[in-house]
Design a protein around this motif. Structure first.
Motif, PDB file in Angstrom:
ATOM      1  N   CYS A 142       0.831  -1.200   0.000  1.00 17.35           N
ATOM      2  CA  CYS A 142       0.000   0.000   0.000  1.00 17.35           C
ATOM      3  C   CYS A 142       0.868   1.253   0.000  1.00 17.35           C
ATOM      4  O   CYS A 142       1.950   1.274   0.589  1.00 17.35           O
ATOM      5  CB  CYS A 142      -0.899   0.033   1.237  1.00 17.35           C
ATOM      6  SG  CYS A 142      -1.987  -1.402   1.390  1.00 17.35           S
ATOM      7  N   ASP A 143       0.361   2.276  -0.629  1.00 19.74           N
ATOM      8  CA  ASP A 143       0.991   3.590  -0.602  1.00 19.74           C
ATOM      9  C   ASP A 143       0.294   4.364   0.507  1.00 19.74           C
ATOM     10  O   ASP A 143      -0.703   5.035   0.278  1.00 19.74           O
ATOM     11  CB  ASP A 143       0.825   4.287  -1.956  1.00 19.74           C
ATOM     12  CG  ASP A 143       1.505   5.636  -2.010  1.00 19.74           C
ATOM     13  OD1 ASP A 143       2.417   5.877  -1.181  1.00 19.74           O
ATOM     14  OD2 ASP A 143       1.126   6.447  -2.867  1.00 19.74           O
ATOM     15  N   GLY A 144       0.761   4.183   1.737  1.00 18.69           N
ATOM     16  CA  GLY A 144       0.139   4.807   2.900  1.00 18.69           C
ATOM     17  C   GLY A 144      -0.782   3.839   3.624  1.00 18.69           C
ATOM     18  O   GLY A 144      -0.855   2.655   3.308  1.00 18.69           O
ATOM     19  N   VAL A 145      -1.488   4.361   4.601  1.00 21.28           N
ATOM     20  CA  VAL A 145      -2.353   3.562   5.459  1.00 21.28           C
ATOM     21  C   VAL A 145      -3.756   3.481   4.855  1.00 21.28           C
ATOM     22  O   VAL A 145      -4.367   4.508   4.562  1.00 21.28           O
ATOM     23  CB  VAL A 145      -2.416   4.174   6.879  1.00 21.28           C
ATOM     24  CG1 VAL A 145      -3.406   3.423   7.758  1.00 21.28           C
ATOM     25  CG2 VAL A 145      -1.026   4.196   7.506  1.00 21.28           C
ATOM     26  N   ASP A 146      -4.250   2.263   4.660  1.00 17.37           N
ATOM     27  CA  ASP A 146      -5.615   2.007   4.201  1.00 17.37           C
ATOM     28  C   ASP A 146      -6.233   1.039   5.204  1.00 17.37           C
ATOM     29  O   ASP A 146      -6.027  -0.178   5.120  1.00 17.37           O
ATOM     30  CB  ASP A 146      -5.607   1.424   2.785  1.00 17.37           C
ATOM     31  CG  ASP A 146      -7.005   1.206   2.217  1.00 17.37           C
ATOM     32  OD1 ASP A 146      -7.956   0.991   2.998  1.00 17.37           O
ATOM     33  OD2 ASP A 146      -7.128   1.225   0.979  1.00 17.37           O
ATOM     34  N   LEU A 147      -6.969   1.580   6.185  1.00 16.92           N
ATOM     35  CA  LEU A 147      -7.500   0.750   7.269  1.00 16.92           C
ATOM     36  C   LEU A 147      -8.554  -0.235   6.786  1.00 16.92           C
ATOM     37  O   LEU A 147      -8.656  -1.339   7.332  1.00 16.92           O
ATOM     38  CB  LEU A 147      -8.050   1.634   8.392  1.00 16.92           C
ATOM     39  CG  LEU A 147      -7.004   2.503   9.097  1.00 16.92           C
ATOM     40  CD1 LEU A 147      -7.654   3.336  10.197  1.00 16.92           C
ATOM     41  CD2 LEU A 147      -5.853   1.680   9.653  1.00 16.92           C
ATOM     42  N   ASP A 148      -9.343   0.115   5.774  1.00 17.72           N
ATOM     43  CA  ASP A 148     -10.326  -0.836   5.242  1.00 17.72           C
ATOM     44  C   ASP A 148      -9.626  -2.023   4.596  1.00 17.72           C
ATOM     45  O   ASP A 148     -10.027  -3.172   4.781  1.00 17.72           O
ATOM     46  CB  ASP A 148     -11.259  -0.153   4.235  1.00 17.72           C
ATOM     47  CG  ASP A 148     -12.214   0.836   4.894  1.00 17.72           C
ATOM     48  OD1 ASP A 148     -12.514   0.673   6.094  1.00 17.72           O
ATOM     49  OD2 ASP A 148     -12.648   1.775   4.198  1.00 17.72           O
ATOM     50  N   ALA A 149      -8.565  -1.759   3.829  1.00 23.40           N
ATOM     51  CA  ALA A 149      -7.796  -2.846   3.220  1.00 23.40           C
ATOM     52  C   ALA A 149      -7.156  -3.709   4.310  1.00 23.40           C
ATOM     53  O   ALA A 149      -7.130  -4.941   4.202  1.00 23.40           O
ATOM     54  CB  ALA A 149      -6.739  -2.287   2.278  1.00 23.40           C
ATOM     55  N   LEU A 150      -6.660  -3.077   5.363  1.00 19.57           N
ATOM     56  CA  LEU A 150      -6.088  -3.820   6.486  1.00 19.57           C
ATOM     57  C   LEU A 150      -7.131  -4.742   7.101  1.00 19.57           C
ATOM     58  O   LEU A 150      -6.870  -5.925   7.333  1.00 19.57           O
ATOM     59  CB  LEU A 150      -5.549  -2.857   7.549  1.00 19.57           C
ATOM     60  CG  LEU A 150      -5.217  -3.478   8.913  1.00 19.57           C
ATOM     61  CD1 LEU A 150      -4.089  -4.479   8.800  1.00 19.57           C
ATOM     62  CD2 LEU A 150      -4.902  -2.401   9.921  1.00 19.57           C
ATOM     63  N   ASP A 151      -8.328  -4.217   7.374  1.00 21.11           N
ATOM     64  CA  ASP A 151      -9.387  -5.030   7.977  1.00 21.11           C
ATOM     65  C   ASP A 151      -9.693  -6.262   7.121  1.00 21.11           C
ATOM     66  O   ASP A 151      -9.826  -7.370   7.641  1.00 21.11           O
ATOM     67  CB  ASP A 151     -10.658  -4.200   8.159  1.00 21.11           C
ATOM     68  CG  ASP A 151     -10.517  -3.113   9.213  1.00 21.11           C
ATOM     69  OD1 ASP A 151      -9.578  -3.173  10.044  1.00 21.11           O
ATOM     70  OD2 ASP A 151     -11.350  -2.181   9.205  1.00 21.11           O
ATOM     71  N   THR A 152      -9.805  -6.069   5.820  1.00 21.00           N
ATOM     72  CA  THR A 152     -10.100  -7.190   4.924  1.00 21.00           C
ATOM     73  C   THR A 152      -8.964  -8.202   4.939  1.00 21.00           C
ATOM     74  O   THR A 152      -9.192  -9.411   5.032  1.00 21.00           O
ATOM     75  CB  THR A 152     -10.349  -6.686   3.487  1.00 21.00           C
ATOM     76  OG1 THR A 152     -11.455  -5.777   3.511  1.00 21.00           O
ATOM     77  CG2 THR A 152     -10.660  -7.834   2.544  1.00 21.00           C
ATOM     78  N   PHE A 153      -7.722  -7.729   4.869  1.00 20.10           N
ATOM     79  CA  PHE A 153      -6.564  -8.620   4.870  1.00 20.10           C
ATOM     80  C   PHE A 153      -6.532  -9.457   6.149  1.00 20.10           C
ATOM     81  O   PHE A 153      -6.345 -10.674   6.099  1.00 20.10           O
ATOM     82  CB  PHE A 153      -5.277  -7.809   4.713  1.00 20.10           C
ATOM     83  CG  PHE A 153      -4.076  -8.654   4.387  1.00 20.10           C
ATOM     84  CD1 PHE A 153      -3.715  -8.883   3.073  1.00 20.10           C
ATOM     85  CD2 PHE A 153      -3.304  -9.213   5.394  1.00 20.10           C
ATOM     86  CE1 PHE A 153      -2.609  -9.669   2.755  1.00 20.10           C
ATOM     87  CE2 PHE A 153      -2.200  -9.997   5.098  1.00 20.10           C
ATOM     88  CZ  PHE A 153      -1.850 -10.228   3.769  1.00 20.10           C
ATOM     89  N   VAL A 154      -6.716  -8.823   7.289  1.00 15.69           N
ATOM     90  CA  VAL A 154      -6.686  -9.550   8.564  1.00 15.69           C
ATOM     91  C   VAL A 154      -7.847 -10.540   8.643  1.00 15.69           C
ATOM     92  O   VAL A 154      -7.666 -11.681   9.086  1.00 15.69           O
ATOM     93  CB  VAL A 154      -6.692  -8.572   9.757  1.00 15.69           C
ATOM     94  CG1 VAL A 154      -6.858  -9.311  11.080  1.00 15.69           C
ATOM     95  CG2 VAL A 154      -5.405  -7.752   9.769  1.00 15.69           C
ATOM     96  N   ASP A 155      -9.042 -10.135   8.197  1.00 17.44           N
ATOM     97  CA  ASP A 155     -10.188 -11.049   8.205  1.00 17.44           C
ATOM     98  C   ASP A 155      -9.894 -12.326   7.434  1.00 17.44           C
ATOM     99  O   ASP A 155     -10.296 -13.408   7.836  1.00 17.44           O
ATOM    100  CB  ASP A 155     -11.428 -10.388   7.587  1.00 17.44           C
ATOM    101  CG  ASP A 155     -12.075  -9.361   8.489  1.00 17.44           C
ATOM    102  OD1 ASP A 155     -11.723  -9.283   9.693  1.00 17.44           O
ATOM    103  OD2 ASP A 155     -12.944  -8.615   7.998  1.00 17.44           O
ATOM    104  N   VAL A 156      -9.180 -12.199   6.326  1.00 18.43           N
ATOM    105  CA  VAL A 156      -8.922 -13.344   5.466  1.00 18.43           C
ATOM    106  C   VAL A 156      -7.686 -14.142   5.905  1.00 18.43           C
ATOM    107  O   VAL A 156      -7.710 -15.369   5.888  1.00 18.43           O
ATOM    108  CB  VAL A 156      -8.769 -12.888   3.992  1.00 18.43           C
ATOM    109  CG1 VAL A 156      -8.310 -14.022   3.090  1.00 18.43           C
ATOM    110  CG2 VAL A 156     -10.081 -12.304   3.487  1.00 18.43           C
TER     111      VAL A 156
END
Length: 179
Positions: A142-156
């Motif tokens: 990621c280019d910077g912090v994307d908390l929604d992308a983080l949430d999805t990644f951790v969920d999976v």
């Protein structure tokens, strides 16, 4: 026959209901699609010994790993320590050169939602402002912090309750069956 057709119509309509939203990590405005580097296998390294071969990705997603207990937390982790955290099913977030507000926002999200499932560590080989999410054999940049992308990644990719790396208490025995 009409009753049978009506029953089949009801079943077909029931089967056509919308599926839940796809939670597979995807590319976003800030993040690329996940990559799947070649899996590497390796043993425990002693102390600060570097791995005998380079990792297949930067940051690593598999391979040689540290021995001993490695906490899943917000701290500076070496590459072998990162792999130890991944080995038990946790996620490692690496970053470089984030502004204090962005770093704090990222760390707070992890503290509030993913304590004991996600480690966060600075990682100099990344570009300025780059953030990566790593799971075993998977990496999203990621280019910077994307908390929604983080949430999805951790969920999976993060297991619900990973063991602390290096705290396996299974008794070891020699060939005679004694400890």
């Amino acid at each position: 026959m009409t009753a049978l057709c009506g029953a089949l119509t009801v079943l077909a309509i029931g089967c056509g209901t919308a599926a839940p939203a796809d939670r597979t990590p995807q590319a976003t405005a800030a993040c690329s699609a996940p990559e799947f580097p070649a899996l590497q296998f390796g043993s425990h390294l002693l102390g600060d010994t570097p791995p005998p071969v380079p990792y297949s990705s930067t940051p690593p997603t598999s391979g040689w790993h540290a021995s001993g207990a490695i906490p899943i937390t917000i701290d500076t982790l070496s590459e072998p320590q990162q792999v130890s955290v991944l080995e038990v099913g946790a996620v490692v977030i690496t970053h470089n050169g984030l502004q204090d507000t962005e770093r704090s926002r990222l760390e707070q999200q992890v503290r509030d939602n993913y304590a004991d499932r996600v480690s966060v560590t600075p990682y100099d080989p990344l570009s300025e402002g780059e953030v990566t999410f790593a799971g075993w054999g998977v990496l999203q940049r990621c280019d910077g912090v994307d908390l929604d992308a983080l949430d999805t990644f951790v969920d999976v990719y993060a297991v619900e309750d990973p063991a602390v790396p290096g705290t396996d208490t299974t008794p070891r025995t020699d060939e005679s069956g004694t400890s």
